[in-house]
Design a protein around this motif. Structure first.
Motif, PDB file in Angstrom:
ATOM      1  N   ARG A 119      47.569  27.327  34.651  1.00 15.87           N
ATOM      2  CA  ARG A 119      46.805  28.222  35.572  1.00 15.87           C
ATOM      3  C   ARG A 119      47.615  29.718  35.554  1.00 15.87           C
ATOM      4  O   ARG A 119      46.889  30.421  36.066  1.00 15.87           O
ATOM      5  CB  ARG A 119      47.871  27.531  37.057  1.00 15.87           C
ATOM      6  N   LEU A 120      48.949  29.660  35.060  1.00 14.52           N
ATOM      7  CA  LEU A 120      49.571  31.004  35.152  1.00 14.52           C
ATOM      8  C   LEU A 120      48.383  31.842  34.266  1.00 14.52           C
ATOM      9  O   LEU A 120      48.227  33.262  34.517  1.00 14.52           O
ATOM     10  CB  LEU A 120      50.871  30.857  34.326  1.00 14.52           C
ATOM     11  N   ASN A 168      45.393  31.701  33.442  1.00 18.57           N
ATOM     12  CA  ASN A 168      44.101  32.012  34.016  1.00 18.57           C
ATOM     13  C   ASN A 168      44.471  32.954  35.169  1.00 18.57           C
ATOM     14  O   ASN A 168      43.203  33.871  35.401  1.00 18.57           O
ATOM     15  CB  ASN A 168      43.165  30.966  34.735  1.00 18.57           C
ATOM     16  N   GLN A 169      45.546  33.057  35.887  1.00 16.38           N
ATOM     17  CA  GLN A 169      45.590  33.905  37.008  1.00 16.38           C
ATOM     18  C   GLN A 169      46.004  35.354  36.258  1.00 16.38           C
ATOM     19  O   GLN A 169      45.785  36.257  37.274  1.00 16.38           O
ATOM     20  CB  GLN A 169      46.661  33.580  38.079  1.00 16.38           C
ATOM     21  N   SER A 170      46.479  35.413  35.272  1.00 18.99           N
ATOM     22  CA  SER A 170      47.048  36.749  34.715  1.00 18.99           C
ATOM     23  C   SER A 170      45.940  37.375  33.781  1.00 18.99           C
ATOM     24  O   SER A 170      45.817  38.712  33.889  1.00 18.99           O
ATOM     25  CB  SER A 170      48.281  36.427  33.663  1.00 18.99           C
ATOM     26  N   TYR A 198      43.692  40.598  34.731  1.00 18.78           N
ATOM     27  CA  TYR A 198      44.305  41.867  34.986  1.00 18.78           C
ATOM     28  C   TYR A 198      45.090  42.433  33.768  1.00 18.78           C
ATOM     29  O   TYR A 198      45.653  43.902  33.733  1.00 18.78           O
ATOM     30  CB  TYR A 198      45.649  41.326  35.994  1.00 18.78           C
ATOM     31  N   LYS A 246      35.892  36.111  41.270  1.00 15.45           N
ATOM     32  CA  LYS A 246      36.635  35.001  41.174  1.00 15.45           C
ATOM     33  C   LYS A 246      35.548  33.951  40.955  1.00 15.45           C
ATOM     34  O   LYS A 246      34.570  33.799  41.493  1.00 15.45           O
ATOM     35  CB  LYS A 246      37.236  34.700  42.320  1.00 15.45           C
ATOM     36  N   GLU A 289      37.212  29.095  29.818  1.00 17.09           N
ATOM     37  CA  GLU A 289      38.192  29.753  30.609  1.00 17.09           C
ATOM     38  C   GLU A 289      38.398  31.109  29.763  1.00 17.09           C
ATOM     39  O   GLU A 289      38.855  32.130  30.580  1.00 17.09           O
ATOM     40  CB  GLU A 289      39.472  29.127  30.823  1.00 17.09           C
ATOM     41  N   GLY A 312      37.591  34.770  31.386  1.00 15.37           N
ATOM     42  CA  GLY A 312      38.758  35.728  31.602  1.00 15.37           C
ATOM     43  C   GLY A 312      38.677  36.977  30.843  1.00 15.37           C
ATOM     44  O   GLY A 312      39.029  38.024  31.234  1.00 15.37           O
ATOM     45  N   LEU A 318      38.562  36.022  37.104  1.00 23.16           N
ATOM     46  CA  LEU A 318      39.646  35.173  37.413  1.00 23.16           C
ATOM     47  C   LEU A 318      39.040  33.831  37.637  1.00 23.16           C
ATOM     48  O   LEU A 318      38.255  33.600  38.526  1.00 23.16           O
ATOM     49  CB  LEU A 318      40.059  35.639  38.609  1.00 23.16           C
ATOM     50  N   ASP A 363      39.248  29.657  38.104  1.00 18.40           N
ATOM     51  CA  ASP A 363      40.142  28.657  39.000  1.00 18.40           C
ATOM     52  C   ASP A 363      39.326  27.202  38.513  1.00 18.40           C
ATOM     53  O   ASP A 363      38.276  27.130  38.760  1.00 18.40           O
ATOM     54  CB  ASP A 363      39.916  28.892  40.490  1.00 18.40           C
TER      55      ASP A 363
END
Lengths: 365, 316
Positions: free
Chosen positions: A149-150, A152-154, A157, A208, A228, A232, A237, A239
């Motif tokens: 998760r970390l 994918n969320q980073s 950016y 997203k 993913e 990315g 982003l 999820d």
């Protein structure tokens, strides 16, 4: 007895720990590669779906390296997964392999069966040992999901997006090597610091996208051609709707420990479009698409193995959801193909579509 | 000397180049067969364009299935997928277009636009029935030049029914009908209808097709298919003048906006066509994936590399 089981994404890291802690000797199948796929395709019925074929490939590669006991999951409902274990047993016997196979049916209501399978595998074992083993394995399963998760969320950016996958892989290694729960937790912390130390793009609002569909192709990057990572790196982003630890909580946790809240919520969201179980993750694919639309995601990518009946049902419902809730949906069928040019074309075009729709400027590196 | 932007679309069957000016009007276009040799097609295309027009290139874009290869060779300012490129071209050429039907050599797609924005698209997935290569094959089987194939269909009195779901079935159905004595025009018209039916059921499934409808791609030259679309959809189908190079036009338009942002072009110049480009490949044996790694060389220097599943060979 040397135990093996099929791969599904990073699941093996947690399951291996669980089995070793239970006192079993584990032989992991080598990571899924082209060779695994070739073996599976060669020895499976042509019309079967991709997960069955890859399972067969995994088994053959593991049996060749000395495994003699296969652990497999069972299933209920119209999805063919329920028959996998039995069919696979026959295929491997016909190929001349000598082995045992334990198939764990979902425990709902069939406790005696579940207990019998467990007994067959473990013999007489103390419950405290089972409990500590479970806790260790469970900590790893949760840690794996957290670093995923970390990542994918980073990733979107980052100035250097390709670094994300390197850090993620480092994290997998750390978790795999962790000897106890505190080392597992330290691995998560380490990965978080690694991500925090990377340079980020300033004032960037990524698109997203939610990822829904059948669990195997969602969790196994070999089958979804690393979706993913690809999305990315296009600055999206991602999820993922399915995480292994959540799935275990919903399906395997016993009675009062089971958390049905999320599941009930998804069913409720799906109900205007589909109000009964259709097997596999068909219902969830519809419900989760509605969920992403309500959480104002920019789009949804829907994955299913080619010929997967539950996902075909979802696929025929999703255009209506897409229109009603104004959320673009891209459905992709995954099969043996490993050439990803056509796949990248569709993903890129989908991201362009989302970017233009939202008039957000996506930064494509 | 004039100035303009160049778009290059390297597809499975053809390699197309278009040059547009600042007003997005087409100055020159070129349609070549790829013949399975994309690098040669790109070099030959550049050479022929240079002979056709004396122009200063302000920006260049590539698209099509060999877009990355083409991008590396010419020094592209923008490398975009063919769906976006086709949509951009259609909305540049036909203002207010709401539906784009595109049938190329190996793929067919539908793009739905509203207010100039792509809101939905689909591409053929499992099979290539009804795309250009199948028509090519049938034309040569019947010994009719592909250019005349479509117009023959217009002379049909009562088109025969042909199974269009699968090109293998379509071919055997055609042969059966032909052996029964049906005349050629009726069979070809029947084939056109079958392909259109298949396209709408398969690629166009569930899409809201509203006019203006633009039909582009190599197959748009086939008048029989165009007529069958009009009959099936009940709306006028517009085939733009440069229907067979729309991908290239779109990519030129994208190059124009990319250069506006970047301020300068990365175009390597027409000299590229005189360099020696070649490809070498090897199988990586580090793991059982056995990835086939491809090196693109310009003279003796490796300028790009792809094909690996892991980062091992990423750096050039």
């Amino acid at each position: 007895m040397k135990v093996t089981f099929p791969h599904m994404g990073t699941m093996s890291i947690a399951v291996k720990t669980l089995l070793i802690e239970l006192g079993l000797e584990v032989v992991l199948p080598p990571p899924i590669t082209q060779k695994t796929l070739d073996l599976g395709v060669k020895n499976s019925p042509e019309f079967a779906c991709l997960p069955l074929k890859l399972n067969i490939g995994n088994y053959i590669e593991a049996l060749e390296t000395g495994a003699d006991m296969i652990i497999m999951g069972g299933g209920i409902g119209p999805c063919r997964f329920g028959y996998y274990g039995e069919v696979q047993k026959d295929i491997l016997r016909d190929l001349g392999y000598d082995f045992n196979m334990v198939i764990f049916e979902p425990p709902q209501g069939h406790w005696r069966e579940f207990y019998k399978s467990l007994k067959l595998l473990l013999g007489n074992i103390s419950w405290t040992k089972v409990y500590t083993a479970w806790k260790k394995g469970w900590a790893k399963a949760q840690a794996l999901d957290q670093i995923s998760r970390l990542t994918n969320q980073s990733r979107p950016y980052l100035v250097k997006r390709k670094e994300a996958t390197k850090i993620y892989k480092r994290g997998l290694k750390l978790i795999d090597q962790a000897q106890n729960i505190s080392e597992t937790e330290a691995a998560i912390k380490r990965i978080r610091t690694d991500f925090d130390s990377l340079e980020r793009i300033e004032d960037f609002q990524p698109l997203k996208v939610g990822l829904v569909g059948e669990i195997y192709v969602i969790l196994e990057p070999f089958t979804n051609l690393h979706i993913e990572e690809k999305l990315g790196e296009l600055g999206v982003l991602v999820d993922r709707s399915i995480y292994l630890s959540e799935w275990i909580e919903e399906h395997l946790y016993l009675g009062i420990f089971r958390d049905n809240k999320h599941r009930n919520h998804i069913q409720e969201l799906a109900s205007p479009y589909l109000n009964h179980f259709v097997g596999g993750h068909g219902l969830e694919s519809v419900g989760e698409t509605v969920m992403y639309a309500k959480e104002s995601f920019d789009g949804v990518v829907h994955l299913g193995p080619f010929t997967c009946m539950p996902e075909i049902i979802a696929q025929s419902i999703l255009p209506t959801v897409s229109k009603d809730l104004d959320i673009p949906v891209l459905s992709l069928s995954l099969d043996e193909h490993t050439g990803d040019a056509g796949y990248i074309t569709r993903l890129e075009a989908f991201v362009d579509l989302l970017a233009r729709k939202e008039e957000k400027e996506e930064l494509i590196v | 000397m004039k100035a303009g932007y160049m778009g290059i679309d390297v597809g499975s069957v053809s390699t197309n180049i278009a040059i547009i000016d600042e007003d997005k009007d087409v100055l020159e276009s070129l349609y070549l067969r790829t013949n399975g040799q994309p690098i040669r097609a790109i070099q030959e295309g550049l050479m022929r364009i240079q002979e056709l027009i004396d122009i200063k290139i302000l920006g260049v874009g590539t698209t099509g299935s060999a877009r990355n290869l083409a991008g590396v060779i010419v020094g592209a300012d923008v490398i975009k997928n063919e769906i976006t490129a086709h949509a951009v071209a259609a909305s540049t050429v036909v203002k207010g277009v709401q539906t784009v039907l595109e049938i190329g050599g190996q793929d067919s797609k539908i793009i739905i636009l509203r207010d100039g924005i792509v809101i939905d698209f689909a591409m053929n997935t499992v099979c290539a029935a009804g795309t250009g290569s199948f028509l090519d094959q049938q034309a040569s089987r019947l010994d009719i030049p592909i250019e005349e194939f479509g117009s023959l269909a217009l002379g049909a009195n009562s088109p025969v029914r042909i199974a269009g779901r699968c090109s293998v079935f379509a071919e055997s159905d055609m042969i059966h009908k032909q052996q029964l004595g049906h005349n050629l025009e009726d069979i070809i018209a029947g084939l056109c209808q079958a392909l259109v039916r298949n396209y709408l059921n398969n690629v166009g499934k569930g899409k809201e097709i509203l006019g203006p409808v633009v039909f582009q791609g190599g197959v748009a030259a086939n008048q029989g298919i165009k007529a069958a679309f009009e009959e099936e959809l009940g709306v006028e189908v517009i085939v733009p003048e440069y229907h067979n190079v729309m991908g290239a036009i779109g990519s030129a338009v994208l190059a124009q906006s990319a250069v506006k942002k970047k301020k300068s072009t990365s175009f390597k110049g027409f000299d590229t066509s005189s360099f020696d480009y070649h490809v070498s490949s090897f199988e990586c044996n580090s793991c059982p994936n056995h990835c086939e790694i491809i090196n693109i060389h310009q003279e003796d220097e490796i300028i790009a590399r792809w094909g690996s599943k892991c980062p091992k060979w990423e750096a050039v």
